[in-house]
Design a protein around this motif. Structure first.
Motif, PDB file in Angstrom:
ATOM      1  N   PHE A 150      28.246  31.154  78.547  1.00 39.04           N
ATOM      2  CA  PHE A 150      27.353  32.265  78.215  1.00 39.04           C
ATOM      3  C   PHE A 150      27.335  32.414  76.704  1.00 39.04           C
ATOM      4  N   SER A 151      26.151  32.615  76.137  1.00 41.25           N
ATOM      5  CA  SER A 151      26.087  32.731  74.673  1.00 41.25           C
ATOM      6  C   SER A 151      25.092  33.785  74.217  1.00 41.25           C
ATOM      7  N   ILE A 152      25.365  34.305  73.025  1.00 40.70           N
ATOM      8  CA  ILE A 152      24.509  35.277  72.354  1.00 40.70           C
ATOM      9  C   ILE A 152      24.283  34.785  70.927  1.00 40.70           C
ATOM     10  N   SER A 153      23.046  34.768  70.464  1.00 43.09           N
ATOM     11  CA  SER A 153      22.746  34.303  69.108  1.00 43.09           C
ATOM     12  C   SER A 153      22.386  35.470  68.193  1.00 43.09           C
ATOM     13  N   CYS A 154      22.925  35.424  66.979  1.00 46.09           N
ATOM     14  CA  CYS A 154      22.658  36.429  65.952  1.00 46.09           C
ATOM     15  C   CYS A 154      22.300  35.718  64.655  1.00 46.09           C
ATOM     16  N   SER A 155      21.766  36.469  63.708  1.00 48.31           N
ATOM     17  CA  SER A 155      21.397  35.895  62.419  1.00 48.31           C
ATOM     18  C   SER A 155      22.213  36.543  61.314  1.00 48.31           C
ATOM     19  N   GLY A 156      22.948  35.721  60.552  1.00 49.76           N
ATOM     20  CA  GLY A 156      23.788  36.238  59.481  1.00 49.76           C
ATOM     21  C   GLY A 156      22.988  36.530  58.228  1.00 49.76           C
ATOM     22  N   TYR A 157      23.059  37.769  57.751  1.00 48.91           N
ATOM     23  CA  TYR A 157      22.263  38.140  56.577  1.00 48.91           C
ATOM     24  C   TYR A 157      22.810  37.545  55.287  1.00 48.91           C
ATOM     25  N   THR A 158      24.106  37.277  55.240  1.00 49.67           N
ATOM     26  CA  THR A 158      24.695  36.699  54.035  1.00 49.67           C
ATOM     27  C   THR A 158      24.642  35.178  54.050  1.00 49.67           C
ATOM     28  N   SER A 159      25.078  34.586  55.137  1.00 44.68           N
ATOM     29  CA  SER A 159      25.133  33.125  55.237  1.00 44.68           C
ATOM     30  C   SER A 159      23.768  32.495  55.471  1.00 44.68           C
ATOM     31  N   GLY A 160      22.847  33.267  56.064  1.00 48.17           N
ATOM     32  CA  GLY A 160      21.551  32.704  56.417  1.00 48.17           C
ATOM     33  C   GLY A 160      21.613  31.793  57.622  1.00 48.17           C
ATOM     34  N   GLN A 161      22.738  31.811  58.345  1.00 49.40           N
ATOM     35  CA  GLN A 161      22.906  30.929  59.487  1.00 49.40           C
ATOM     36  C   GLN A 161      22.534  31.619  60.798  1.00 49.40           C
ATOM     37  N   SER A 162      22.052  30.826  61.741  1.00 51.93           N
ATOM     38  CA  SER A 162      21.907  31.286  63.115  1.00 51.93           C
ATOM     39  C   SER A 162      23.237  31.017  63.805  1.00 51.93           C
ATOM     40  N   VAL A 163      23.926  32.091  64.168  1.00 50.51           N
ATOM     41  CA  VAL A 163      25.272  31.974  64.730  1.00 50.51           C
ATOM     42  C   VAL A 163      25.229  32.269  66.226  1.00 50.51           C
ATOM     43  N   ARG A 218      15.440  33.094  61.825  1.00 44.08           N
ATOM     44  CA  ARG A 218      15.972  31.807  61.364  1.00 44.08           C
ATOM     45  C   ARG A 218      16.548  30.973  62.501  1.00 44.08           C
ATOM     46  N   GLN A 219      16.138  31.283  63.724  1.00 42.28           N
ATOM     47  CA  GLN A 219      16.584  30.487  64.867  1.00 42.28           C
ATOM     48  C   GLN A 219      15.595  29.321  65.039  1.00 42.28           C
ATOM     49  N   ILE A 220      15.843  28.261  64.319  1.00 46.83           N
ATOM     50  CA  ILE A 220      14.892  27.158  64.280  1.00 46.83           C
ATOM     51  C   ILE A 220      14.929  26.305  65.541  1.00 46.83           C
ATOM     52  N   ALA A 221      15.970  26.470  66.349  1.00 46.49           N
ATOM     53  CA  ALA A 221      16.091  25.672  67.578  1.00 46.49           C
ATOM     54  C   ALA A 221      16.590  26.569  68.704  1.00 46.49           C
ATOM     55  N   SER A 268       5.929  36.025  64.394  1.00 45.99           N
ATOM     56  CA  SER A 268       6.417  34.805  63.759  1.00 45.99           C
ATOM     57  C   SER A 268       7.889  34.577  64.081  1.00 45.99           C
ATOM     58  N   ILE A 269       8.665  35.661  64.097  1.00 45.31           N
ATOM     59  CA  ILE A 269      10.092  35.552  64.369  1.00 45.31           C
ATOM     60  C   ILE A 269      10.353  35.174  65.828  1.00 45.31           C
ATOM     61  N   PHE A 270       9.649  35.842  66.745  1.00 47.10           N
ATOM     62  CA  PHE A 270       9.984  35.702  68.151  1.00 47.10           C
ATOM     63  C   PHE A 270       9.254  34.575  68.872  1.00 47.10           C
ATOM     64  N   LEU A 271       8.068  34.204  68.413  1.00 51.27           N
ATOM     65  CA  LEU A 271       7.245  33.287  69.192  1.00 51.27           C
ATOM     66  C   LEU A 271       7.149  31.886  68.610  1.00 51.27           C
ATOM     67  N   ASP A 272       6.987  31.776  67.309  1.00 49.25           N
ATOM     68  CA  ASP A 272       6.668  30.487  66.706  1.00 49.25           C
ATOM     69  C   ASP A 272       7.772  29.446  66.876  1.00 49.25           C
TER      70      ASP A 272
END
Length: 389
Positions: A150-163, A218-221, A268-272
């Motif tokens: 089970f996983s949950i994805s978040c976006s780091g405001y400092t690192s710019g990473q999708s975690v 920033r969830q590119i995948a 753009s964030i949610f669909l593209d």
């Protein structure tokens, strides 16, 4: 339908994307799936991945993986009776205090480390997550063997990473790719609050060393966490039409409202990124289909095609939202009016924030109907024989 065991099959990953109130559509899809399966069947999805509002739906399913229909019924009970005040403060003090401070902060460049940087106060959502969800059920589902990960994805405001924070069977390996990483960690309310923190709308949430926001940023995948966790097939539920008709570009003299710009950004964030990721997966599948298996093995390339199904609304959800804006509390209508969100051009923004039962029920019904139209194909995809139809 009689009870029965699901036959052996490839491991299926469920991907629930973000989208605020639009996530009610996912509940309709899940309701249809639950009615197709035996009454006491475990979850047909051994891997469950959620982002943003989809993360909350995913948590309920993960905690109830031993009885899929029971988990879906819990979701139905909540979403069919939603009101805005369950998610964010809609009273005059709560609504205008946050939005007023937000505007002042924008005009002054920030007033300090504790300056509110969100339009709305989502403390009611935080309370609900802490008191209503059974996070211990996630590990019980894993221990029973009904849930692999089970996983949950978040976006780091400092690192710019999708975690991607994940919890699952022993042996799952963390991953590190460009702009995205996977970290093993028991899922808790803060992960859901962070993953669903719409940018500018809700405040960021601190987890360990960093502040996080909505996981769709920033969830590119979007489908990659399910693949990293071992999925052989993917079942993806989106919240935007994937086959939008091409709009004619017409001349306009009207400057876009703040709500129109915000709605465009949210789309753009949610669909593209989901559309792009699925297109990429299709290209990889086509490429692998023409490469001989022997050649892949000879070059030590353990690649395989990934079969997937995608469910998305057959009707633009912003069009449904227009018919239900009157159900919003007067305070929120006033606030959205000042942003231009009550006009047709601002309906995209409203479609993400309209946590009212009439709108949610309309989306649930649409998701149910869209799924039932594909019943035979989906049952076969999920590994159930024709005798269950």
């Amino acid at each position: 339908m009689d009870s029965g065991k699901r036959p052996e099959q490839p491991r299926i990953g469920l991907v629930l994307t973000g989208g605020g109130a639009r996530a009610a559509y996912q509940v309709g899809v899940l309701r249809a799936i639950s009615e197709m399966l035996p009454a006491d069947a475990p979850s047909p999805f051994q891997i469950i991945c959620g982002t943003s509002a989809g993360a909350i739906n995913a948590t309920v399913l993960a905690a109830n993986a031993m009885n899929f229909r029971h988990g879906v019924r819990q979701l139905m009970t909540v979403w069919k009776n939603f009101h805005v005040h369950h998610i964010y403060r809609a009273d005059p003090v709560g609504a205008f205090h946050n939005s007023g401070a937000w505007v002042v902060a924008l005009l002054t460049g920030g007033l300090g480390r504790k300056t509110p940087i969100s339009l709305l106060d989502n403390s009611p959502l935080a309370l609900m997550l802490n008191t209503k969800l059974d996070f211990g059920g996630i590990q019980r589902s894993i221990d029973s063997g009904d849930l692999h990960a089970f996983s949950i994805s978040c976006s780091g405001y400092t690192s710019g990473q999708s975690v991607t924070f994940y919890q699952g069977m022993p042996g799952l390996e963390p991953w590190h790719r460009a702009r995205r990483i996977g970290i093993p960690m028991p899922i808790r309310p803060d992960h859901l609050l962070a993953s669903s923190a719409l940018p500018f709308i809700f405040p960021p949430v601190r987890i360990n060393r960093e502040y996080f926001g909505d996981g769709s940023m920033r969830q590119i995948a979007p489908v990659s966490p399910a693949l990293h966790l071992g999925a052989d097939r993917l079942f993806v539920i989106g919240v935007g039409r994937q086959l939008e008709p091409r709009h004619e570009r017409i001349k306009t003299e009207m400057f876009p409202s703040l709500a129109q710009i915000a709605g465009h950004c949210l789309n753009s964030i949610f669909l593209d990124s989901l559309e792009v990721d699925l297109e990429r997966l299709q290209r990889i599948n086509r490429t692998l289909s023409i490469i001989p298996r022997e050649l892949l093995e000879k070059n030590n390339m353990p690649l395989h095609t990934v079969d997937f199904r995608m469910l998305s609304p057959s009707v633009a959800l912003e069009k449904i939202a227009i018919d239900h804006t009157h159900t919003l509390p007067r305070t929120i209508r006033t606030l959205l009016f000042t942003l231009g969100a009550l006009k047709k051009s601002g309906s995209n923004l409203v479609s993400y924030l309209l946590f009212e039962k009439e709108y949610c029920r309309a989306l649930i019904q649409l998701g149910y109907e869209d799924t039932m139209q594909r019943r035979d194909d989906l049952m076969q995809f999920l590994g159930y024989e024709a005798c269950w139809l």
